[in-house]
Design an enzyme around this catalytic site. Structure first.
Site, short mmCIF file in Angstrom:
data_model
loop_
_atom_site.label_atom_id
_atom_site.label_comp_id
_atom_site.label_asym_id
_atom_site.label_seq_id
_atom_site.Cartn_x
_atom_site.Cartn_y
_atom_site.Cartn_z
CE LYS A 19 35.04 31.36 44.86
NZ LYS A 19 36.35 31.39 44.19
CB SER A 20 39.17 34.71 49.50
OG SER A 20 38.84 35.07 48.18
NE ARG A 24 44.01 34.40 50.75
CZ ARG A 24 43.46 34.42 49.52
NH1 ARG A 24 42.37 33.70 49.28
NH2 ARG A 24 44.01 35.12 48.54
N GLY A 91 40.84 28.65 40.51
CA GLY A 91 42.07 29.40 40.25
C GLY A 91 42.84 29.67 41.53
CB SER A 164 46.49 39.14 40.83
OG SER A 164 46.29 37.79 41.20
CG ASP A 312 35.73 37.63 42.31
OD1 ASP A 312 36.35 37.65 41.23
OD2 ASP A 312 36.15 37.03 43.32
NE ARG A 385 32.69 35.27 42.10
CZ ARG A 385 32.36 34.83 43.31
NH1 ARG A 385 31.12 34.94 43.75
NH2 ARG A 385 33.25 34.29 44.11
C1 S3P Z 1 40.87 35.52 44.85
C2 S3P Z 1 41.38 36.59 44.21
C3 S3P Z 1 40.75 37.19 43.01
C4 S3P Z 1 39.32 36.71 42.80
C5 S3P Z 1 39.16 35.26 43.04
C6 S3P Z 1 39.61 34.87 44.43
C7 S3P Z 1 41.59 35.00 46.03
O1 S3P Z 1 41.54 36.85 41.89
O2 S3P Z 1 38.89 37.03 41.50
O3 S3P Z 1 37.80 34.89 42.88
O4 S3P Z 1 41.01 34.23 46.82
O5 S3P Z 1 42.77 35.36 46.20
P1 S3P Z 1 42.81 37.76 41.50
O6 S3P Z 1 43.46 38.13 42.76
O7 S3P Z 1 43.68 36.94 40.64
O8 S3P Z 1 42.20 38.94 40.79
#
Ligand code: S3P
Length: 425
Positions: A19-20, A24, A91, A164, A312, A385
């Protein structure tokens, strides 16, 4: 949806894209020149929200069955959207896109669903404001909706209180447009996919300990990105393979970046049988197949710098702990309270409902494992989750487990239940 105990899990599973990294690839492709071609893109609701936002910013993005084509227009190629940007439940979308939007020559309003409107955005508002951005929480509560009016940004060295990747990435992305070298220092290293992918697209970054620096105005060029399987999604199969007796699962093509692999370390420390096969690397992101065999687990303490590398995965780790002998203590994980749900409270309530002895704490939880669990009605709070964690717990619990709002797995793993069911045949 209802779940019940199974005798064993056997077979292979190929995990959907990370996902991350999927977020990106779309974001960085949009602000690079030329074509970015993304294979194994995660077709989950969160990543589709990112695509929708960049389309509204004037980027043409083709979503075909086997790849995503992002027709990037360069660092200064975005245009003013005619409507508000909706990040849905994501988020990552809100926080990262804010770093890109703060220096643009136009204004936007950025919002999301009910959960997003409760999540803290001050953590990006503060550093971006220090850089000269005009970014405000419209309701004044530090949450979305946010209004962002583009400004010239100055480079800063920001020391973040939280580890973070979302905060770090927002600042680094804003730093692409700042008037000098931008630096971010975090207490522990969080996931570094932004650093790896931005370098690959042509940005100039340096790392030292827990500090990352970025130089402005690089020539970013579109690239091919093959997204590795998401270790955060693999985590449910790792846990299921360990706790369901007589199981053996081969999880194919999983990203094992060391800033994400805490689940593997924890599983091994708990006594789990985990073997990495076919270890490889794809543009700086390590990938492997993971072979998991069931066995007896024991409780451990999880705290400190490992926490961001498994943040996560803590809900599913709590499930593993419930089936392990002895006590597992999770500390330094207060961030769990501000995820898609308050994951400390929600895990404590739902595991207790199944008969587990669990105590929530200010920054984690204490789980006395080993007692048999029984099926219960689980309120997932529409947190993907949580739903997936309890679908796994249900496989080892007596009786029926009913998970409310189970379709929320669409956020990160739309085919999760089908993939899990296939291993029970
Ligand atoms: C993420 C970073 C994490 C994670 C989120 C995805 C990202 O959050 O919990 O599911 O893609 O950068 P934080 O970096 O705010 O902890």
């Amino acid at each position: 949806m209802e779940f019940k105990k199974v005798q064993r899990l056997k077979g292979e599973v190929t995990i959907p894209g990370d996902k991350s990294i999927s977020h990106r690839a779309v974001m960085f492709g949009s602000i690079s020149r030329g074509l970015t071609e993304v294979t194994n893109f995660l077709q989950g609701a969160d990543c589709l929200s990112t695509i929708s936002c960049f389309r509204k910013l004037g980027i043409s993005i083709e979503n075909t069955p086997d790849r995503i084509l992002v027709h990037g227009k360069g660092l200064h190629g975005l245009s003013a959207p005619s409507e508000l940007l909706d990040a849905g439940n994501s988020g990552t979308t809100v926080r990262l896109i804010s770093g890109i939007l703060a220096p643009q020559p136009f204004s936007v309003t950025l919002t999301g669903d009910a959960s997003i409107q409760k999540r803290p955005m001050k953590r990006i508002i503060d550093p971006l404001t220090e850089m000269g951005a005009d970014i405000k929480s419209i309701s004044g509560n530090g949450c979305a909706p946010l209004s962002i009016t583009g400004k010239h940004l100055k480079a800063i060295h920001y020391t973040s209180k939280v580890a973070s990747a979302q905060v770090k990435s927002a600042i680094l992305l804003a730093g692409l447009y700042a008037d000098g070298e931008t630096k971010v220092t975090e207490p522990y290293i969080s996931r570094n996919h932004s650093e790896i992918m931005l370098s690959y697209f042509g940005a100039a970054l340096t790392n030292r300990d827990t500090t990352v620096s970025i130089l402005p105005e690089p020539e970013l060029l579109g690239q091919k990105v093959d997204v590795p399987g998401d270790i955060s999604s693999a985590a449910y199969f790792i846990a299921a393979g360990l706790i369901v007796p007589n199981s053996e699962i081969l999880i194919k093509n999983v990203g094992i970046n060391p800033t994400r692999d805490g689940i593997l370390k924890v599983a091994k420390e708990m006594g789990g049988s985990i073997t990495l096969l076919n270890v490889n690397e794809e543009h700086g992101e390590p990938v492997a197949d993971i072979l998991v065999k069931s066995g007896t687990l024991h409780g451990i303490t999880i705290k400190g710098e490992i926490i961001p590398t498994l943040i996560d995965e803590l809900p599913i780790i709590a499930v593993m702990a419930a089936f392990a002998e002895g006590t597992t203590t999770i500390m330094d994980a207060a961030e769990l309270k501000v995820k898609e749900s308050n994951r400390i409270d929600v895990m404590a309530e739902n595991l207790s409902a199944m008969g587990c002895n669990i105590t929530p704490t200010e920054d984690g939880m204490i789980i006395h494992g080993g007692a048999p669990l029984s099926g219960a009605v689980i309120d997932s709070k529409a947190d993907h989750r949580i739903a997936m964690s309890f679908a796994v717990a249900a496989l080892c619990a007596d009786g029926i487990t009913e998970i409310k709002d189970s379709q929320c797995v669409n956020i990160s793993y739309p085919a999760f239940y089908e993939d899990l069911a296939r291993l029970t045949k």
